[in-house]
Design a protein around this motif. Structure first.
Motif, mmCIF file in Angstrom:
data_model
loop_
_atom_site.group_PDB
_atom_site.id
_atom_site.type_symbol
_atom_site.label_atom_id
_atom_site.label_comp_id
_atom_site.label_asym_id
_atom_site.label_seq_id
_atom_site.Cartn_x
_atom_site.Cartn_y
_atom_site.Cartn_z
ATOM 1 N N THR A 38 6.130 33.854 -3.656
ATOM 2 C CA THR A 38 6.689 32.530 -3.097
ATOM 3 C C THR A 38 7.324 33.011 -1.815
ATOM 4 O O THR A 38 7.376 34.101 -1.510
ATOM 5 C CB THR A 38 7.951 31.715 -4.055
ATOM 6 O OG1 THR A 38 8.304 30.614 -3.037
ATOM 7 C CG2 THR A 38 8.981 32.569 -3.870
ATOM 8 N N ASP A 39 7.388 31.953 -0.647
ATOM 9 C CA ASP A 39 7.720 32.242 0.654
ATOM 10 C C ASP A 39 9.210 32.339 0.496
ATOM 11 O O ASP A 39 9.926 31.577 -0.240
ATOM 12 C CB ASP A 39 7.209 31.201 1.534
ATOM 13 C CG ASP A 39 5.807 31.110 1.531
ATOM 14 O OD1 ASP A 39 4.966 32.008 1.090
ATOM 15 O OD2 ASP A 39 5.337 30.275 2.333
ATOM 16 N N TYR B 283 14.269 30.989 -1.013
ATOM 17 C CA TYR B 283 12.898 30.699 -1.672
ATOM 18 C C TYR B 283 12.512 29.255 -1.823
ATOM 19 O O TYR B 283 13.492 28.613 -2.469
ATOM 20 C CB TYR B 283 12.703 31.629 -2.841
ATOM 21 C CG TYR B 283 12.564 33.049 -2.447
ATOM 22 C CD1 TYR B 283 11.541 33.874 -2.023
ATOM 23 C CD2 TYR B 283 13.971 33.637 -2.947
ATOM 24 C CE1 TYR B 283 11.822 35.287 -1.587
ATOM 25 C CE2 TYR B 283 14.133 35.227 -2.625
ATOM 26 C CZ TYR B 283 13.141 35.910 -2.220
ATOM 27 O OH TYR B 283 13.159 37.176 -2.044
ATOM 28 N N ARG B 284 11.462 28.818 -1.610
ATOM 29 C CA ARG B 284 10.936 27.346 -2.056
ATOM 30 C C ARG B 284 10.883 27.293 -3.431
ATOM 31 O O ARG B 284 11.364 26.278 -4.032
ATOM 32 C CB ARG B 284 9.841 26.963 -1.123
ATOM 33 C CG ARG B 284 10.138 26.997 0.316
ATOM 34 C CD ARG B 284 9.694 25.563 0.819
ATOM 35 N NE ARG B 284 10.035 25.653 2.482
ATOM 36 C CZ ARG B 284 11.261 25.090 3.120
ATOM 37 N NH1 ARG B 284 11.911 24.773 2.156
ATOM 38 N NH2 ARG B 284 11.104 25.077 4.123
ATOM 39 N N LYS B 285 10.136 28.170 -4.090
ATOM 40 C CA LYS B 285 9.916 28.272 -5.479
ATOM 41 C C LYS B 285 10.762 29.561 -5.812
ATOM 42 O O LYS B 285 10.992 30.399 -5.312
ATOM 43 C CB LYS B 285 8.679 28.698 -5.871
ATOM 44 C CG LYS B 285 7.690 27.324 -5.378
ATOM 45 C CD LYS B 285 6.328 27.437 -5.940
ATOM 46 C CE LYS B 285 5.606 28.799 -5.727
ATOM 47 N NZ LYS B 285 4.064 29.003 -5.979
ATOM 48 N N ARG C 108 19.826 27.710 -7.662
ATOM 49 C CA ARG C 108 18.864 26.327 -7.353
ATOM 50 C C ARG C 108 19.862 25.516 -6.594
ATOM 51 O O ARG C 108 21.170 25.127 -6.962
ATOM 52 C CB ARG C 108 18.581 25.790 -8.503
ATOM 53 C CG ARG C 108 17.717 24.487 -8.182
ATOM 54 C CD ARG C 108 16.847 24.129 -9.539
ATOM 55 N NE ARG C 108 15.817 23.058 -8.900
ATOM 56 C CZ ARG C 108 14.724 22.623 -9.736
ATOM 57 N NH1 ARG C 108 14.575 23.224 -10.713
ATOM 58 N NH2 ARG C 108 14.074 21.690 -9.198
ATOM 59 N N ARG D 227 19.418 22.825 -2.643
ATOM 60 C CA ARG D 227 18.490 21.913 -2.044
ATOM 61 C C ARG D 227 17.222 22.441 -1.421
ATOM 62 O O ARG D 227 17.240 23.430 -0.728
ATOM 63 C CB ARG D 227 19.147 21.378 -0.665
ATOM 64 C CG ARG D 227 20.156 20.657 -0.834
ATOM 65 C CD ARG D 227 20.874 20.085 0.690
ATOM 66 N NE ARG D 227 21.713 19.180 0.573
ATOM 67 C CZ ARG D 227 22.511 18.545 1.483
ATOM 68 N NH1 ARG D 227 22.387 19.196 2.708
ATOM 69 N NH2 ARG D 227 23.287 17.647 1.382
ATOM 70 N N GLY D 228 16.189 22.069 -2.264
ATOM 71 C CA GLY D 228 14.826 22.520 -1.848
ATOM 72 C C GLY D 228 14.208 23.832 -1.959
ATOM 73 O O GLY D 228 13.503 24.459 -1.647
ATOM 74 N N GLY D 229 15.219 24.405 -2.944
ATOM 75 C CA GLY D 229 14.736 25.973 -3.173
ATOM 76 C C GLY D 229 15.582 26.663 -4.134
ATOM 77 O O GLY D 229 16.622 26.175 -4.783
ATOM 78 N N TYR D 230 15.836 27.972 -3.937
ATOM 79 C CA TYR D 230 16.516 28.995 -4.725
ATOM 80 C C TYR D 230 17.067 29.994 -3.675
ATOM 81 O O TYR D 230 16.411 30.468 -2.688
ATOM 82 C CB TYR D 230 15.702 29.692 -5.696
ATOM 83 C CG TYR D 230 15.113 28.965 -6.922
ATOM 84 C CD1 TYR D 230 15.778 28.430 -8.124
ATOM 85 C CD2 TYR D 230 14.089 28.010 -6.435
ATOM 86 C CE1 TYR D 230 15.418 27.714 -9.083
ATOM 87 C CE2 TYR D 230 13.565 27.154 -7.687
ATOM 88 C CZ TYR D 230 14.131 27.069 -8.892
ATOM 89 O OH TYR D 230 13.674 26.212 -9.631
ATOM 90 N N LYS E 167 11.196 36.642 7.609
ATOM 91 C CA LYS E 167 10.446 35.751 6.755
ATOM 92 C C LYS E 167 9.536 36.631 5.928
ATOM 93 O O LYS E 167 8.960 37.548 6.244
ATOM 94 C CB LYS E 167 9.563 34.688 7.603
ATOM 95 C CG LYS E 167 10.357 33.819 8.286
ATOM 96 C CD LYS E 167 9.369 32.857 9.033
ATOM 97 C CE LYS E 167 10.381 31.796 9.913
ATOM 98 N NZ LYS E 167 9.427 30.794 10.486
ATOM 99 N N TYR F 197 6.204 36.050 3.521
ATOM 100 C CA TYR F 197 5.140 35.070 2.968
ATOM 101 C C TYR F 197 3.918 36.146 2.320
ATOM 102 O O TYR F 197 3.636 36.852 3.154
ATOM 103 C CB TYR F 197 4.913 33.869 3.589
ATOM 104 C CG TYR F 197 4.667 34.136 5.144
ATOM 105 C CD1 TYR F 197 3.400 34.555 5.714
ATOM 106 C CD2 TYR F 197 5.627 34.231 5.970
ATOM 107 C CE1 TYR F 197 3.267 34.879 6.943
ATOM 108 C CE2 TYR F 197 5.496 34.710 7.414
ATOM 109 C CZ TYR F 197 4.153 34.830 7.569
ATOM 110 O OH TYR F 197 3.963 35.274 9.114
#
Length: 196
Positions: free
Chosen positions: A20-21, A42-44, A62, A64-67, A94, A96
Motif C-alpha cells: 500500500t502507499d 497508509y491508506r490500506k 485505524r 480517518r481514511g487509513g492506518y 512518501k 508507493y
C-alpha cells in the motif's frame, strides 16, 4: 538552501514489498542504538514483516481514511539514516509501489555529493531541484477567524452560522471578514498543495 526530490528504489529494504502507499508523518533518530522510529500513514492496512531492516511494529491504529503505523527500523542501511548522516533536513517521505520519494533541504554546495552518494546506496529513478520557499503563515486575525468559523459550524453542511451574523458579533464589516477569510483559505490551500 535548496529543496531536492529523489525517487529511489532502495533494494533490500522493507519498502520494496509494501502492499500500500504511505506517507511518513514523523521520524526520530537513534543512530547510537542503530534504529529509528517512524510514524507512517497508509491508506490500506500494510503487511509489515520483521525483516529487511524492520525491527518491530509498535502500534497500528485505524483512523480517518487509513492506518497510522508506529514502528522501529534499523538506522544503518535505511535511506532516512543515510540522509540524516549526510546532514539533510527531511521534509517529506512518501512510499508507493515499492519506491521511496524523499524531499530534502540541503545547502547548494552539498548537491553533487548528495546526489553521487545517494546513487551509491539506491537506484535514482527521478531527481529534481527547486528553490526552497517556506510555507505561508496565517496572521493572528486569520487564525482566530478560522478557529471561530470552525467552532460556530461555518464549514459544516448545512452551515450552522452565516458570515453576516459573525461579522456583527466581531464588530467588523462583512467585507473585511470575507477579505481575511479568503486570505486564510488561499494560504492554507497553497501550503497544503505545496507540502502535501
Amino acid at each position: 538552501m535548496i529543496k531536492i526530490r529523489f525517487l529511489v528504489l532502495h533494494e533490500g529494504c522493507w519498502t520494496e514489498d509494501l502492499n500500500t502507499d504511505g506517507m511518513t508523518l514523523a521520524m526520530s533518530f537513534f543512530p547510537h542504538k542503530n534504529y529509528l522510529r517512524s510514524l507512517v500513514f497508509y491508506r490500506k492496512k500494510p503487511k509489515l514483516t520483521q525483516e529487511k531492516g524492520l525491527i518491530r511494529v509498535l502500534t497500528i491504529r485505524r483512523g480517518r481514511g487509513g492506518y497510522t503505523v508506529d514502528f522501529l527500523n534499523k538506522y544503518e542501511g535505511s535511506m532516512a539514516g543515510f540522509f540524516n548522516d549526510m546532514g539533510a533536513l527531511i521534509l517529506r517521505n512518501k512510499l508507493y509501489k515499492g519506491l521511496e520519494e524523499w524531499e530534502l533541504l540541503i545547502y547548494k554546495w552539498a548537491l553533487n555529493e548528495m546526489k553521487s552518494k545517494t546513487a551509491s546506496v539506491a537506484k535514482i529513478l527521478n531527481f529534481s531541484i527547486e528553490e526552497f520557499i517556506p510555507p505561508l503563515t496565517l496572521t493572528n486575525i486569520e487564525k482566530e477567524l478560522i478557529k471561530l468559523l470552525l467552532v460556530h459550524g461555518y464549514f459544516e453542511n448545512p452551515r450552522k452560522t452565516r458570515l453576516d451574523a459573525l461579522s456583527k458579533n466581531l464588530g467588523m464589516s462583512k467585507s473585511t471578514l470575507i477579505y481575511h477569510l479568503r486570505n486564510a483559505l488561499r494560504k492554507i490551500s497553497v501550503t497544503y498543495l505545496q507540502w502535501f
